[in-house]
Design a protein around this motif. Structure first.
Motif, PDB file in Angstrom:
ATOM      1  N   GLY A   1     -14.227  16.449   0.165  1.00 23.24           N
ATOM      2  CA  GLY A   1     -15.037  15.765   1.159  1.00 23.24           C
ATOM      3  C   GLY A   1     -16.520  15.790   0.875  1.00 23.24           C
ATOM      4  O   GLY A   1     -17.286  15.008   1.457  1.00 23.24           O
ATOM      5  N   THR A   2     -16.955  16.669  -0.020  1.00 19.91           N
ATOM      6  CA  THR A   2     -18.365  16.748  -0.412  1.00 19.91           C
ATOM      7  C   THR A   2     -18.680  15.910  -1.648  1.00 19.91           C
ATOM      8  O   THR A   2     -19.843  15.772  -2.025  1.00 19.91           O
ATOM      9  N   GLY A   3     -17.624  15.387  -2.293  1.00 13.62           N
ATOM     10  CA  GLY A   3     -17.795  14.670  -3.553  1.00 13.62           C
ATOM     11  C   GLY A   3     -17.529  15.528  -4.768  1.00 13.62           C
ATOM     12  O   GLY A   3     -17.487  15.036  -5.898  1.00 13.62           O
ATOM     13  N   GLU A   4     -17.334  16.828  -4.550  1.00  9.82           N
ATOM     14  CA  GLU A   4     -17.027  17.741  -5.660  1.00  9.82           C
ATOM     15  C   GLU A   4     -15.631  17.437  -6.198  1.00  9.82           C
ATOM     16  O   GLU A   4     -14.718  17.066  -5.441  1.00  9.82           O
ATOM     17  N   LEU A   5     -15.437  17.614  -7.504  1.00 11.11           N
ATOM     18  CA  LEU A   5     -14.140  17.361  -8.130  1.00 11.11           C
ATOM     19  C   LEU A   5     -13.424  18.674  -8.396  1.00 11.11           C
ATOM     20  O   LEU A   5     -14.000  19.599  -8.985  1.00 11.11           O
ATOM     21  N   VAL A   6     -12.172  18.769  -7.977  1.00 10.17           N
ATOM     22  CA  VAL A   6     -11.361  19.970  -8.159  1.00 10.17           C
ATOM     23  C   VAL A   6     -10.038  19.580  -8.812  1.00 10.17           C
ATOM     24  O   VAL A   6      -9.436  18.562  -8.461  1.00 10.17           O
ATOM     25  N   HIS A   7      -9.610  20.395  -9.782  1.00 11.26           N
ATOM     26  CA  HIS A   7      -8.291  20.237 -10.384  1.00 11.26           C
ATOM     27  C   HIS A   7      -7.435  21.435  -9.989  1.00 11.26           C
ATOM     28  O   HIS A   7      -7.897  22.581 -10.110  1.00 11.26           O
ATOM     29  N   THR A   8      -6.222  21.177  -9.525  1.00 12.36           N
ATOM     30  CA  THR A   8      -5.349  22.279  -9.109  1.00 12.36           C
ATOM     31  C   THR A   8      -4.467  22.723 -10.271  1.00 12.36           C
ATOM     32  O   THR A   8      -4.331  22.031 -11.276  1.00 12.36           O
ATOM     33  N   GLY A   9      -3.837  23.895 -10.069  1.00 12.93           N
ATOM     34  CA  GLY A   9      -2.974  24.432 -11.108  1.00 12.93           C
ATOM     35  C   GLY A   9      -3.747  24.687 -12.383  1.00 12.93           C
ATOM     36  O   GLY A   9      -4.937  25.010 -12.369  1.00 12.93           O
ATOM     37  N   PHE A  10      -3.065  24.510 -13.516  1.00 11.86           N
ATOM     38  CA  PHE A  10      -3.725  24.753 -14.795  1.00 11.86           C
ATOM     39  C   PHE A  10      -4.472  23.536 -15.323  1.00 11.86           C
ATOM     40  O   PHE A  10      -5.032  23.590 -16.424  1.00 11.86           O
ATOM     41  N   ARG A  11      -4.519  22.448 -14.549  1.00  6.58           N
ATOM     42  CA  ARG A  11      -5.397  21.347 -14.963  1.00  6.58           C
ATOM     43  C   ARG A  11      -6.866  21.782 -14.889  1.00  6.58           C
ATOM     44  O   ARG A  11      -7.719  21.165 -15.523  1.00  6.58           O
ATOM     45  N   ARG A  12      -7.137  22.858 -14.148  1.00 10.58           N
ATOM     46  CA  ARG A  12      -8.515  23.352 -14.075  1.00 10.58           C
ATOM     47  C   ARG A  12      -8.992  23.861 -15.435  1.00 10.58           C
ATOM     48  O   ARG A  12     -10.205  23.997 -15.670  1.00 10.58           O
ATOM     49  N   LEU A  13      -8.056  24.150 -16.362  1.00  9.76           N
ATOM     50  CA  LEU A  13      -8.423  24.605 -17.700  1.00  9.76           C
ATOM     51  C   LEU A  13      -8.877  23.458 -18.590  1.00  9.76           C
ATOM     52  O   LEU A  13      -9.348  23.695 -19.707  1.00  9.76           O
ATOM     53  N   GLY A  14      -8.719  22.226 -18.120  1.00 14.44           N
ATOM     54  CA  GLY A  14      -9.077  21.055 -18.916  1.00 14.44           C
ATOM     55  C   GLY A  14      -7.845  20.314 -19.398  1.00 14.44           C
ATOM     56  O   GLY A  14      -6.785  20.920 -19.619  1.00 14.44           O
ATOM     57  N   GLU A  15      -7.979  18.998 -19.567  1.00 13.10           N
ATOM     58  CA  GLU A  15      -6.820  18.178 -19.947  1.00 13.10           C
ATOM     59  C   GLU A  15      -6.263  18.557 -21.311  1.00 13.10           C
ATOM     60  O   GLU A  15      -5.103  18.283 -21.606  1.00 13.10           O
ATOM     61  N   ALA A  16      -7.079  19.164 -22.162  1.00  7.06           N
ATOM     62  CA  ALA A  16      -6.613  19.530 -23.503  1.00  7.06           C
ATOM     63  C   ALA A  16      -5.775  20.807 -23.505  1.00  7.06           C
ATOM     64  O   ALA A  16      -5.115  21.109 -24.504  1.00  7.06           O
TER      65      ALA A  16
END
Length: 512
Positions: A151-166
């Motif tokens: 809601g603030t515009g910040e981007l969050v990835h859940t699970g292990f996607r937070r480690l990056g798409e690679a």
């Protein structure tokens, strides 16, 4: 502000202003819009494709300033990495059932996915986030690793996607480390999901659809209990859909009459009479179920034998394969000048679109039926909201108890009179049932529409009186579903305040 205002009118007959339309193509654009909304004091109603028929479609719960149409976000982001050994597609909100199916048919025909009975152009992410149920199971189980604009515009990835798409874990491991945040964004308004990992299903060596016609409606309780046992033992590995007579006939009537009129030159009156004969062939009982059995040839043979053994004394068992249906259609169609053959060919023509659903192919058959019923067969399935069709869903979660479910069904039928209920009882998991129940009415008749809405409210009130609740709510139901005095909803409100402090995203949707 953009120029065009969203049309949120829909088949429920109730809508709120959605505001001006913005159609972003990228996650970065969504972030910029959310940040601008925070600065300007705007509210946003995000929709994927807006085809949430019977639940409010693109209508917000409360009037909003911006309709955020995500249908142009159509990328399958990891297309080059998808394989039978890596059966996960990273999809955006505009990826539809038909879009993914067509892509898989072209690139990976050995893979399928969990389809729903709604239109082909419905969003995969949109339906899953509202906890839709497909033919293989609950769609919620298919989605993980979310990319979310908060809601603030910040981007969050859940699970292990937070480690990056690679990361080799990003699109494979569904849980991550620490609290699992994915669930916050199902049936909620804490953020806008702009992509997600979606599980695909390797096709089995053999797959057949199984149609079961209950001979006597008095055996519904036993029918449910036995099918539940088959589900628990993985004898029938799909969701088993048990439709009442009204639902079964409504699902088949269009296909039957269309065949009789277009392929046989029958008048509408003659087609209607012969259609009743075809329905007597394939859906003559009070309840008819459809499910699937898959596996190796030996597994399918053994499981079908078990189905017949467990169910055959109370239901007619029909095994449907594409090969069998195609052969039957060719023979009966060639002999269509004879009434009996014509009736059988019409029945097969109507069954085939439903049969493929159980095996993982999306179809517009259910929506085409409604368009035909309300005299607008000239429209596409995506245009149902533009017709006089009135469609309201009241979908309860139910206990895995055949006797209690049968009793509740009878009570709901009494509450609904004089309206008929179009009902499917779905054995979705080894421990859970849900019912998909809808009222159909002519939305152009104000008195009938008002009576239908009052009946829907009465059905919900009756469910509440039995300490039951819907598993999925319409946009116009939120005030009756969300109780600000309930500690549960108070906790939801506290999370909303933390993640979307200015209340920008979908105010009132599954939250105080």
């Amino acid at each position: 502000m953009p120029r065009h205002t969203a049309d949120t009118s829909n088949v429920t007959g109730l809508a709120q202003p959605g505001g001006r339309i913005l159609r972003p193509r990228t996650t970065a654009q969504v972030q910029r819009i959310v940040r601008l909304a925070n600065r300007r004091g705007w509210t946003i109603n995000p929709v994927s494709t807006g085809l949430n028929f019977g639940y409010g479609s693109a209508s917000p719960v409360r009037p909003t300033d911006i309709q955020l149409d995500l249908s142009r976000m159509t990328a399958i982001r990891n297309a080059a990495e998808i394989s039978r050994g890596n059966p996960v597609a990273v999809v955006e909100p505009g990826v539809t059932q038909q879009g993914l199916y067509a892509w898989l048919q072209q690139h990976h025909p050995d893979l399928a996915f969990n389809v729903t009975g709604s239109a082909r152009e419905t969003s995969i992410i949109g339906n899953a986030l509202d906890r839709g149920v497909g033919y293989f199971g609950p769609r919620k189980e298919d989605l993980f690793g979310l990319e979310v604009v908060m809601g603030t515009g910040e981007l969050v990835h859940t699970g292990f996607r937070r480690l990056g798409e690679a990361s080799p874990l990003a699109h494979s491991h569904p849980y991550g480390l620490g609290p699992i945040l994915d669930g916050l964004f199902f049936q909620g308004n804490f953020g806008i999901v702009t992509s997600a990992c979606f599980r695909l299903v390797p096709r089995r060596p053999q797959a057949v659809a199984v149609s079961l016609g209950l001979r006597d409606g008095k055996d519904l309780a036993a029918f449910i209990d036995r099918l539940a046992e088959l589900k628990r033992e993985a004898v029938m590995d799909s969701v088993t859909h048990i439709g009442n007579r009204q639902r079964s006939h409504a699902s088949l009537m269009y296909g039957i009459t269309t065949y009789l009129e277009k392929e046989c030159g029958r008048t509408p009156e003659a087609a209607a009479a012969e259609a009743r004969e075809a329905l007597a062939l394939i859906a003559k009982g009070d309840w008819t179920s459809l499910g699937a059995v898959t596996g190796s040839v030996a597994q399918v043979r053994a499981n079908l034998a078990e189905v017949r053994k467990r169910i055959g004394d109370i239901a007619t068992v029909r095994v449907l394969s594409e090969e069998k249906l195609a052969l039957g259609y060719r023979v009966m169609h060639a002999l269509r000048f004879f009434r009996v053959a014509r009736t059988n060919a019409a029945a097969i023509a109507a069954i085939r679109p439903l049969h493929v659903l159980a095996l993982g192919q999306p179809t517009d058959a259910a929506i085409d039926n409604l368009l035909w019923r309300y005299g607008r067969s000239d429209l596409s399935a995506t245009q149902l909201d533009q017709t006089n069709c009135g469609l309201i869903f009241i979908n309860p979660a139910l206990p895995m108890n055949g006797a209690l479910v049968a009793k509740i069904v009878r009570e709901l039928e009494e509450v609904a009179r004089p309206f008929e209920l179009y009902m499917t009882i779905n054995i979705e998991t080894a421990t859970s049932l849900v019912a998909v129940i809808n009222l159909l009415f002519d939305r152009s008749n104000a008195d009938v529409a008002a009576a239908a809405r009052a009946t829907a409210d009465a059905l919900h009130a009756h469910l509440r009186s039995r300490q039951l609740e819907v598993y999925r709510a319409r946009a116009d139901m939120m005030e009756s579903v969300v109780d600000p005095a309930d500690p549960y909803w108070q906790a939801v409100g506290a999370i909303k305040q933390a993640l979307d402090p200015n209340g920008v995203i979908a105010p009132g949707r599954y939250s105080p």
